[in-house]
Enzyme design. Structure first.
Site, PDB file in Angstrom:
ATOM      1  N   ASP A 264      49.597  34.577  60.640  1.00  4.98           N
ATOM      2  CA  ASP A 264      48.939  33.389  60.113  1.00  4.98           C
ATOM      3  C   ASP A 264      48.678  32.339  61.181  1.00  4.98           C
ATOM      4  O   ASP A 264      47.608  31.726  61.214  1.00  4.98           O
ATOM      5  CB  ASP A 264      49.789  32.768  58.990  1.00  4.98           C
ATOM      6  CG  ASP A 264      49.760  33.601  57.716  1.00  4.98           C
ATOM      7  OD1 ASP A 264      48.999  34.582  57.675  1.00  4.98           O
ATOM      8  OD2 ASP A 264      50.498  33.262  56.777  1.00  4.98           O
TER       9      ASP A 264
ATOM     10  N   ASP B 132      45.264  30.486  62.050  1.00 10.24           N
ATOM     11  CA  ASP B 132      45.191  29.036  61.854  1.00 10.24           C
ATOM     12  C   ASP B 132      44.744  28.317  63.121  1.00 10.24           C
ATOM     13  O   ASP B 132      43.941  27.376  63.070  1.00 10.24           O
ATOM     14  CB  ASP B 132      46.554  28.490  61.400  1.00 10.24           C
ATOM     15  CG  ASP B 132      46.937  28.967  60.005  1.00 10.24           C
ATOM     16  OD1 ASP B 132      46.032  29.319  59.235  1.00 10.24           O
ATOM     17  OD2 ASP B 132      48.137  28.986  59.701  1.00 10.24           O
TER      18      ASP B 132
ATOM     19  N   LYS C 264      55.130  26.002  49.102  1.00  3.77           N
ATOM     20  CA  LYS C 264      53.910  26.821  49.187  1.00  3.77           C
ATOM     21  C   LYS C 264      54.320  28.289  49.065  1.00  3.77           C
ATOM     22  O   LYS C 264      54.809  28.884  50.019  1.00  3.77           O
ATOM     23  CB  LYS C 264      53.158  26.568  50.490  1.00  3.77           C
ATOM     24  CG  LYS C 264      51.808  27.264  50.566  1.00  3.77           C
ATOM     25  CD  LYS C 264      51.058  26.869  51.832  1.00  3.77           C
ATOM     26  CE  LYS C 264      49.677  27.512  51.842  1.00  3.77           C
ATOM     27  NZ  LYS C 264      49.714  28.970  51.854  1.00  3.77           N
TER      28      LYS C 264
ATOM     29  N   ARG D  72      41.358  34.525  42.752  1.00  2.95           N
ATOM     30  CA  ARG D  72      40.458  33.504  43.294  1.00  2.95           C
ATOM     31  C   ARG D  72      39.164  34.112  43.816  1.00  2.95           C
ATOM     32  O   ARG D  72      38.094  33.542  43.664  1.00  2.95           O
ATOM     33  CB  ARG D  72      41.148  32.728  44.416  1.00  2.95           C
ATOM     34  CG  ARG D  72      40.247  31.637  44.995  1.00  2.95           C
ATOM     35  CD  ARG D  72      40.991  30.730  45.940  1.00  2.95           C
ATOM     36  NE  ARG D  72      41.448  31.448  47.123  1.00  2.95           N
ATOM     37  CZ  ARG D  72      42.261  30.924  48.035  1.00  2.95           C
ATOM     38  NH1 ARG D  72      42.724  29.704  47.870  1.00  2.95           N
ATOM     39  NH2 ARG D  72      42.632  31.619  49.088  1.00  2.95           N
TER      40      ARG D  72
ATOM     41  N   CYS E 123      44.941  60.200  73.372  1.00  3.98           N
ATOM     42  CA  CYS E 123      45.130  61.626  73.644  1.00  3.98           C
ATOM     43  C   CYS E 123      43.984  62.358  72.954  1.00  3.98           C
ATOM     44  O   CYS E 123      43.809  62.220  71.738  1.00  3.98           O
ATOM     45  CB  CYS E 123      46.474  62.110  73.095  1.00  3.98           C
ATOM     46  SG  CYS E 123      46.669  63.907  73.131  1.00  3.98           S
TER      47      CYS E 123
END
EC number: 6.5.1.2
Length: 680
Positions: free
Chosen positions: A44, A48, A127, A148, A434
């Site tokens: 993250d 960010d 969070k 969402r 390989c």
């Protein structure tokens, strides 16, 4: 992202333009991996940091802002097979800050707003590290659950949501409201799930967030029900409907209505109280039974929230403070190399065990030779570890002050650690490879891929079983799977009559798969499951594909020259031709069984959405699905308002009930069989 970047204010317009284009491409790729594939490849804080750089560039050079920039989008696309849902009120993502100072600056800007008077009262919440969830109730009854998605269009996961114990099917009051929150997987459930998958030879999930996302977005609610998902709800967009004035009151009201609400919110008024809360939960995060990746600060007064409004992507009334990654020092004792299915040879650091974010860590991927050289990691070095996304161990830096005096630069190997063949760098690639097609490591990885769910879907054939079959010299390639017999399987560890019969049945059933599964299962470079389906829909059978040249394959919409050349190169190999002949001999299907663009346009099934449920007696579900798709129908897993017909066999369950409730046309097997005869 380099740490020596030129400050944005010192860049010329051309320099900014040159930096923005690749930065957007990188962020778009990472976002797709995170939101659409539930499979992030960077931690993250790397995303960010890159995202913040893009924000700064676009603020300094507003003429370079474009509608397709990651800063102008929410979440990801919605490309799964789940039904799409439009959000009446967009589900936006949150802005991020990474220090107390940045958080205070955000609050100061709020309070200096010329149009809105903002009282310095905030509600702080944990969070939760999961995925956003919307629940819609009409007259107190749950009618829709959705993800969402891209903020405007999400995915309908209603049937799956109903399997989550903390989601009330009915409220104690006849309210018509939407409630939003987070769907997550508790740490214990995540550990249990990964242990089960590992024992079954299935790939494990990288972190609880990915596991939750993959579980909630299943086509089969029974799978979701087994995954022990949970929820924390935290937001009612139309708060007036529940009679509250503050966010803290809204949380209490949601509890009264029966929702699971995180108990750790706190109303604060100044910097000291905010810092105390952040310090408290930074220290406690590893002790919680669920994952958190930061703190959310919201304006407590809900009328003020509405007045502040939103930008195109994020609310102006809330912000996420993201935790810095925890680091621990350890010593590198060895660097080992492993060979993957496509021949990629990947280095891994073996280190003294350390406790990091609640678990013991002793290994970390070094990704590729360039990464190893760039960080100049050596055996004996003291390094600092952090967990990408709080899950994946990664070396962040080397402590050069503690490097031994006799330290020497690590020498990258030139030969495959498994078969001893020369390693090569292919054009445009950073990985060592390989290229020996008979390398045992590649063959075993290829067997696991061939058997995987999106390929031939041979249930019960995981890496542990493949390793035993290989060690006993019972198989040497994928064709050998179809020659296995009862007595051979009984020699495997922990294999009895039932497991032997089940595996043989699964292998036998896979012979009848539509050929796009075989094409994907062969593991041709750059050919994913979607590309395989598009290609086989075009050619119809494997023999036609093998006769095609690169230009013909590349001309197919959505394919292109990279895939075309890769396929032609693959089938030009005489060992591959021999393998294909062997697969033909053991009865593996080479024909495309799905609906093709040349399906009869006059068929009464053309364009219809059909759901199959219950047990059929005159044919298998797979045969029914193939017939329908060959006649232009779209066969889906879930019943919705868009479904045209539900074909119900014996013991049909919830899908039949839902179809009847929605007034959808329901056929029994006899009606379907008669329609098939009439179609002929």
């Amino acid at each position: 992202m380099s740490e020596k970047q030129t400050p944005v204010k010192e860049l010329t317009l051309q320099e900014a333009q040159d930096e923005i284009k690749p930065l957007r491409a990188k962020l778009t790729k990472w976002g797709k991996e995170y939101y659409e594939q539930d499979n992030p490849t960077v931690e993250d804080h790397v995303y960010d940091r890159a995202y913040q750089r893009l924000v700064q560039l676009e603020e300094q050079f507003p003429q370079l802002v474009s509608a397709d920039s990651p800063t102008q989008r929410v979440g990801g696309a919605t490309e799964s097979q789940l039904t799409k849902v439009r959000h009446e009120i967009p589900m936006l993502s949150m802005g991020d800050v990474f220090s107390i100072e940045e958080l205070m600056d955000f609050n100061q800007r709020q309070q200096e707003n010329r149009d809105v008077e903002v009282e310095p009262e905030y509600n702080l919440e944990l969070k939760i590290d999961g995925l956003s969830l919307s629940l819609v109730y009409e007259n107190g009854k749950l009618v829709q659950g959705s993800t969402r998605g891209n903020g405007t269009i999400g995915e309908d996961v209603t049937a799956n949501v109903r399997t989550i114990k903390s989601v009330p099917a009915e409220l104690p009051e006849p309210l018509s409201i939407e409630v939003r929150g987070e769907c997550y997987m508790p740490k214990a459930a995540f550990a249990k799930l990964n242990a089960k998958r590992e024992a079954e030879g299935l790939p494990v999930f990288a972190n609880p967030r990915n596991a939750a996302a993959g579980s909630l977005r299943q086509l089969d609610p029974k799978v979701t029900a087994q995954r022990e998902l949970d929820t924390f709800m935290y937001y009612v967009p139309e708060y007036q409907k529940i009679g509250v004035k503050t966010q803290a009151e809204a949380l209490d009201r949601m509890r009264e209505l029966g929702f699971n609400v995180n108990p750790n919110n706190r109303v604060v008024h100044n910097r000291d109280e905010i810092e105390k809360y952040i310090e408290e939960y930074t220290a406690q995060r590893d002790k919680l039974t669920y994952g958190i990746d930061g703190i959310v600060e919201k304006v407590n007064d809900l009328d003020t929230e509405v007045a502040l409004g939103n930008t195109v992507k994020v609310p102006r009334w809330e912000i996420a403070y993201k935790f810095p990654p925890e680091e621990q020092a350890t010593i590198v004792r060895d660097i080992v190399w492993t060979v993957g299915r496509t021949g990629n040879v990947t280095p891994t650091a073996v280190m003294d065990p350390v406790q990091l974010a609640g678990t013991t860590v002793s290994r970390a991927s070094l990704h590729n030779p360039d990464y190893l050289r760039e960080k100049d990691i050596r055996i004996g070095d003291t390094v600092y570890l952090h967990k990408a996304g709080d899950i994946i161990p990664e070396i962040s830096k080397v402590d050069l002050t503690k490097r031994p005096a006799d330290s020497v630069e690590y020498e990258i190997p030139t030969k495959c650690p498994v078969c001893g063949s020369e390693l090569v760098h292919l054009d445009g690639e950073v990985a060592l490879r390989c290229i020996n097609p008979m390398c045992p490591a590649q063959i075993k990885e290829g067997l696991a891929h061939f058997a995987s769910r999106n390929a031939m879907n041979i249930d019960g054939l995981g890496p542990r079983i493949i390793e035993q079959l290989w060690d006993k010299e019972l198989i040497h390639d994928v064709a050998g799977l179809y020659r296995l017999n009862h007595d051979q399987l009984l020699t495997l560890d922990k294999f009895g009559e039932k497991s032997t019969a089940n595996l043989l049945t699964s292998i036998d059933n896979s012979r009848n798969n539509s050929v796009e599964r075989l094409l994907f299962g062969l593991g041709i470079r750059h050919v994913g499951a979607k590309a395989a389906r598009i290609i086989m829909e075009h050619f119809g059978d494997l023999d036609s594909l093998m006769k095609a040249d690169a230009d013909e394959i590349s001309a197919i919409s959505g394919i292109g020259p990279t895939i075309g050349e890769s396929i032609v190169t693959y089938f030009a190999n005489q060992q591959v031709v021999k393998l294909i002949d062997e697969l033909r001999e053991v009865g593996v299907n080479f024909a495309y069984l799905g609906s093709r663009s040349n399906a009869n346009p006059d068929s009464e099934w053309n364009g219809r959405r059909v759901v199959l449920t219950g047990k059929l007696t005159e044919m298998t579900r797979g045969e029914a699905k193939s017939w329908l798709e060959n006649h232009g129908a779209k066969v889906t897993e879930s019943v919705s308002k868009k479904t045209d017909i539900v074909i119900a066999g014996a013991d049909a369950g919830s899908k039949l009930t839902k179809a009847q409730n929605l007034g959808i046309d329901v056929w029994n097997e006899q009606q379907f069989s008669q329609a098939m005869k009439e179609e002929q």
